[in-house]
Design a protein around this motif. Structure first.
Motif, PDB file in Angstrom:
ATOM      1  N   ALA A 151      -4.906   4.158   2.318  1.00 42.42           N
ATOM      2  CA  ALA A 151      -6.006   3.383   3.119  1.00 42.42           C
ATOM      3  C   ALA A 151      -5.407   2.808   4.231  1.00 42.42           C
ATOM      4  N   SER A 152      -4.420   2.290   4.319  1.00 37.89           N
ATOM      5  CA  SER A 152      -3.659   1.547   5.448  1.00 37.89           C
ATOM      6  C   SER A 152      -3.460   2.416   6.386  1.00 37.89           C
ATOM      7  N   ARG A 153      -3.216   3.944   6.078  1.00 36.92           N
ATOM      8  CA  ARG A 153      -2.669   4.969   7.005  1.00 36.92           C
ATOM      9  C   ARG A 153      -4.111   5.852   7.214  1.00 36.92           C
ATOM     10  N   GLY A 154      -5.248   5.197   7.031  1.00 37.28           N
ATOM     11  CA  GLY A 154      -6.504   5.809   7.746  1.00 37.28           C
ATOM     12  C   GLY A 154      -7.229   6.469   6.639  1.00 37.28           C
ATOM     13  N   GLN A 155      -6.771   6.800   5.340  1.00 37.14           N
ATOM     14  CA  GLN A 155      -7.348   7.688   4.563  1.00 37.14           C
ATOM     15  C   GLN A 155      -8.444   6.866   3.684  1.00 37.14           C
ATOM     16  N   ALA A 200     -11.974  -1.603   1.228  1.00 37.58           N
ATOM     17  CA  ALA A 200     -11.789  -2.721   2.075  1.00 37.58           C
ATOM     18  C   ALA A 200     -10.320  -3.343   1.767  1.00 37.58           C
ATOM     19  N   TYR A 201     -10.374  -3.719   0.675  1.00 36.13           N
ATOM     20  CA  TYR A 201      -9.221  -4.630   0.159  1.00 36.13           C
ATOM     21  C   TYR A 201      -7.972  -3.468   0.514  1.00 36.13           C
ATOM     22  N   TYR A 202      -8.012  -2.506   0.065  1.00 35.71           N
ATOM     23  CA  TYR A 202      -6.846  -1.509   0.090  1.00 35.71           C
ATOM     24  C   TYR A 202      -6.304  -1.147   1.610  1.00 35.71           C
ATOM     25  N   ALA A 203      -7.385  -1.380   2.666  1.00 40.50           N
ATOM     26  CA  ALA A 203      -6.890  -1.023   3.977  1.00 40.50           C
ATOM     27  C   ALA A 203      -5.904  -2.073   4.570  1.00 40.50           C
ATOM     28  N   VAL A 204      -6.205  -3.424   4.027  1.00 43.44           N
ATOM     29  CA  VAL A 204      -5.605  -4.521   4.582  1.00 43.44           C
ATOM     30  C   VAL A 204      -4.349  -4.728   3.652  1.00 43.44           C
ATOM     31  N   ALA A 205      -4.565  -4.595   2.172  1.00 42.84           N
ATOM     32  CA  ALA A 205      -3.290  -4.772   1.571  1.00 42.84           C
ATOM     33  C   ALA A 205      -2.016  -3.714   1.673  1.00 42.84           C
ATOM     34  N   GLY A 206      -2.375  -2.749   2.087  1.00 45.91           N
ATOM     35  CA  GLY A 206      -1.259  -1.641   2.365  1.00 45.91           C
ATOM     36  C   GLY A 206      -0.465  -1.956   3.616  1.00 45.91           C
ATOM     37  N   LEU A 207      -0.890  -2.620   4.585  1.00 47.76           N
ATOM     38  CA  LEU A 207      -0.285  -2.441   5.895  1.00 47.76           C
ATOM     39  C   LEU A 207       1.204  -3.078   5.849  1.00 47.76           C
ATOM     40  N   PRO A 208       1.933  -3.648   5.018  1.00 50.88           N
ATOM     41  CA  PRO A 208       3.512  -3.848   4.734  1.00 50.88           C
ATOM     42  C   PRO A 208       3.876  -2.598   4.279  1.00 50.88           C
ATOM     43  N   LEU A 210       3.339   0.381   5.767  1.00 51.46           N
ATOM     44  CA  LEU A 210       3.670   1.152   7.036  1.00 51.46           C
ATOM     45  C   LEU A 210       5.231   1.506   7.508  1.00 51.46           C
ATOM     46  N   PRO A 211       5.834   0.134   7.777  1.00 52.19           N
ATOM     47  CA  PRO A 211       7.177   0.208   7.857  1.00 52.19           C
ATOM     48  C   PRO A 211       7.943   0.322   6.890  1.00 52.19           C
ATOM     49  N   PHE A 212       7.700   0.139   5.717  1.00 49.89           N
ATOM     50  CA  PHE A 212       8.542   0.063   4.519  1.00 49.89           C
ATOM     51  C   PHE A 212       7.990   0.608   3.407  1.00 49.89           C
ATOM     52  N   PRO A 213       7.879   2.391   3.318  1.00 51.69           N
ATOM     53  CA  PRO A 213       7.301   3.082   2.267  1.00 51.69           C
ATOM     54  C   PRO A 213       8.531   3.329   1.198  1.00 51.69           C
ATOM     55  N   SER A 214       8.566   2.125   0.400  1.00 46.38           N
ATOM     56  CA  SER A 214       9.748   1.960  -0.583  1.00 46.38           C
ATOM     57  C   SER A 214       9.197   0.653  -1.458  1.00 46.38           C
ATOM     58  N   LEU A 261       6.505  -6.469  -0.501  1.00 46.57           N
ATOM     59  CA  LEU A 261       5.941  -7.026   0.604  1.00 46.57           C
ATOM     60  C   LEU A 261       4.190  -6.915   0.572  1.00 46.57           C
ATOM     61  N   MET A 262       3.637  -5.925  -0.093  1.00 51.03           N
ATOM     62  CA  MET A 262       2.289  -5.870  -0.101  1.00 51.03           C
ATOM     63  C   MET A 262       1.836  -6.925  -1.073  1.00 51.03           C
ATOM     64  N   ARG A 263       2.568  -7.259  -2.212  1.00 48.59           N
ATOM     65  CA  ARG A 263       2.302  -8.519  -3.251  1.00 48.59           C
ATOM     66  C   ARG A 263       2.336  -9.594  -2.493  1.00 48.59           C
ATOM     67  N   ILE A 264       3.302  -9.972  -1.706  1.00 44.79           N
ATOM     68  CA  ILE A 264       3.465 -11.073  -1.153  1.00 44.79           C
ATOM     69  C   ILE A 264       2.196 -11.340  -0.031  1.00 44.79           C
TER      70      ILE A 264
END
Length: 498
Positions: free
Chosen positions: A28-32, A96-104, A106-110, A116-119
């Motif tokens: 979701a954070s990548r637009g899906q 909605a939640y997923y689009a915001v929660a997944g932002l970290p 983007l630079p760290f797919p690991s 970082l998503m948890r924090i």
């Protein structure tokens, strides 16, 4: 801090359904935003995410549902960063939640990105909980309500707050919505109404967008608070143009969730194990699970394999029981009926939602799903006590200290219990700090010391801030605030110093 420490103390993907939620958030954070192609299971979809997340579901497979298996056996989260079709069971959930929660991610797919998503999720939840406290601080008597908000934040809440799971932000938004809406109905100083209306609008909107059943909680919370306040105060509230603006925002968010669920048929694919029998049998079975659901509201960690320490459960039941009994003693007839009705609803609503569909979909309900409604019980009860003359100031101060002490001890005991489960197993060695069965990102002893310090600071800070008189209240509005909601509560006139 508490949510982030839970995020670090929980092994990767050790929270129920976290792999599916994390994959949905990364997508979701990548637009899906819209659901992808359905799999053969129908309730899951494919999303295009970095290939590393294809192994997410297998990370906890060696210890999930096995309470004595340490997390040291977990599989590594490895793979490429190349977009790959990955299956997720959360693909049909509101985005909605997923689009915001997944932002970290983007630079760290690991694995780092998941932590970082948890924090990041913990920070969002902390903002909502802090807003709830900011609302009740506007009351002239808020000491017990502050302690009640701490009681509402059970170990299960902090466990969810420190995870990639929309249930955490749903509960935090509900706490803020309950507290702020109740304070608005009390009508504090007009200088702060704009801020309260904005706070209620944000909390209600976030709540309405959080999960499949969130619109129901919005309706029940608004109905319960209006009934608790009474017709006169409710009418004054509803005549305010700002209330209609807030209602429109919250209503549109809830409506969008309902339309999403209906359009994509999300509820048709919610599964919960073996199908039940007739409606009567399903009702009896669902009601029979009430004690299990209460446990799950207080704390059942991991993949529902680690029940919180009995001591923690007793502390929370004691705190909640004390607040409810005092709330009933301080209440008039209407407030007592609302409070009792709310307690009954916490038990009955899950049965009403689960039993009719159990014949085909089993019994999927978990106690944590009810927490957005249940957190209103201690908040309304404490508001009723704080606004009456039932307890003297010294007694209120002592009770608040006891409740905050129970909060600190219960949270620490639950945290230790969960950490021990992953480092040594539920029945493992007592010296869990040095067991070495699993090593979190920071040393176990560091997390333990930090958690003790954060809990002590939180309890002392809440006790101190609740004791401070609000500098924002004028003397004339203070005397109006101190009048009981219901005429049946009238006692001796209260003297208010200028």
């Amino acid at each position: 801090m508490l949510g982030s420490l839970w995020a670090l103390a929980s092994p990767l993907f050790s929270v129920p359904d976290e792999p599916a939620h994390a994959i949905r958030a990364v997508a979701a954070s990548r637009g899906q935003i819209l659901p992808g192609e359905r799999t053969s299971k129908q309730y899951s979809t494919y999303v295009e995410v970095p290939g590393v997340f294809k192994s997410a579901s297998g990370v906890p497979s060696c210890y999930a549902f096995k309470k004595n298996a340490t997390a040291g056996c977990e599989a590594p989260l490895t793979g490429s960063r190349k977009p790959t079709p990955v299956e997720t069971n959360a693909g049909l959930y509101p985005p909605a939640y997923y689009a915001v929660a997944g932002l970290p991610s983007l630079p760290f797919p690991s694995a780092t990105g998941v932590y970082l998503m948890r924090i990041w999720s913990a920070a969002l939840c902390a903002a909502l909980l802090a807003s709830a406290l900011a609302s009740v601080w506007l009351l002239p008597a808020s000491r017990l309500v502050v302690a009640a908000i701490a009681v509402a934040v059970t170990p299960m809440v902090l466990f969810l707050v420190g995870s990639v799971n929309p249930n955490g932000i749903e509960i935090a938004a509900a706490v803020c919505f309950w507290a702020t809406l109740a304070v608005l109905l009390v009508r504090p100083d007009d200088r702060h109404l704009n801020r309260l209306f904005l706070r209620a609008g944000v909390a209600g909107t976030v709540l309405g967008l959080s999960r499949l059943g969130s619109p129901l909680w919005v309706v029940l919370i608004v109905g319960a608070v209006l009934a608790w306040a009474g017709w006169e105060r409710a009418w004054t509230f509803l005549r305010d143009r700002r209330a209609w603006l807030v209602g429109a925002a919250v209503g549109l968010s809830s409506l969008s969730t309902l339309l999403w669920v209906r359009h994509y048929g999300t509820l048709r694919y919610t599964l919960g194990g073996a199908p039940g029998g007739t409606l009567d049998e399903n009702i009896r079975l669902s009601l029979g699970n009430a004690d299990t659901q209460i446990d799950r509201m207080i704390g059942v960690f991991g993949w529902l394999d680690t029940r919180s320490a009995t001591f923690s459960s007793y502390l929370w039941l004691f705190a909640l029981g004390a607040l409810v009994l005092l709330g009933l003693a301080a209440a008039g007839r209407r407030q007592a009926l609302v409070l009792v009705g709310l307690v009954v609803a916490v038990v009955v609503v899950p049965v009403a939602l689960e039993a009719p569909r159990a014949g085909t979909q089993g019994f999927p309900w978990q106690g944590r799903y009810t927490l957005p409604l249940a957190v209103g019980v201690p908040i309304l009860a404490a508001l009723q006590v704080d606004r009456s003359s039932l307890l003297s100031a010294p007694l209120t101060r002592r009770l608040s200290a006891v409740l905050l002490g129970a909060f600190g001890v219960g949270q620490l005991y639950a945290h230790v219990w969960a950490t021990r489960r992953y480092t040594a197993g539920v029945d493992g060695a007592v010296d869990w700090i040095t067991a070495g069965g699993w090593n979190p990102p920071l040393p176990v002893w560091t997390l333990f010391v930090a958690f003790v310090g954060a809990l002590a600071a939180a309890a002392l800070w809440l006790q101190w801030t609740a004791a401070q008189p609000s500098e924002r209240l004028q003397a004339d509005s203070l005397s109006a605030l101190l009048r009981p909601i219901d005429p049946t509560l009238q006692r001796e006139p209260m003297q208010v110093a200028p």
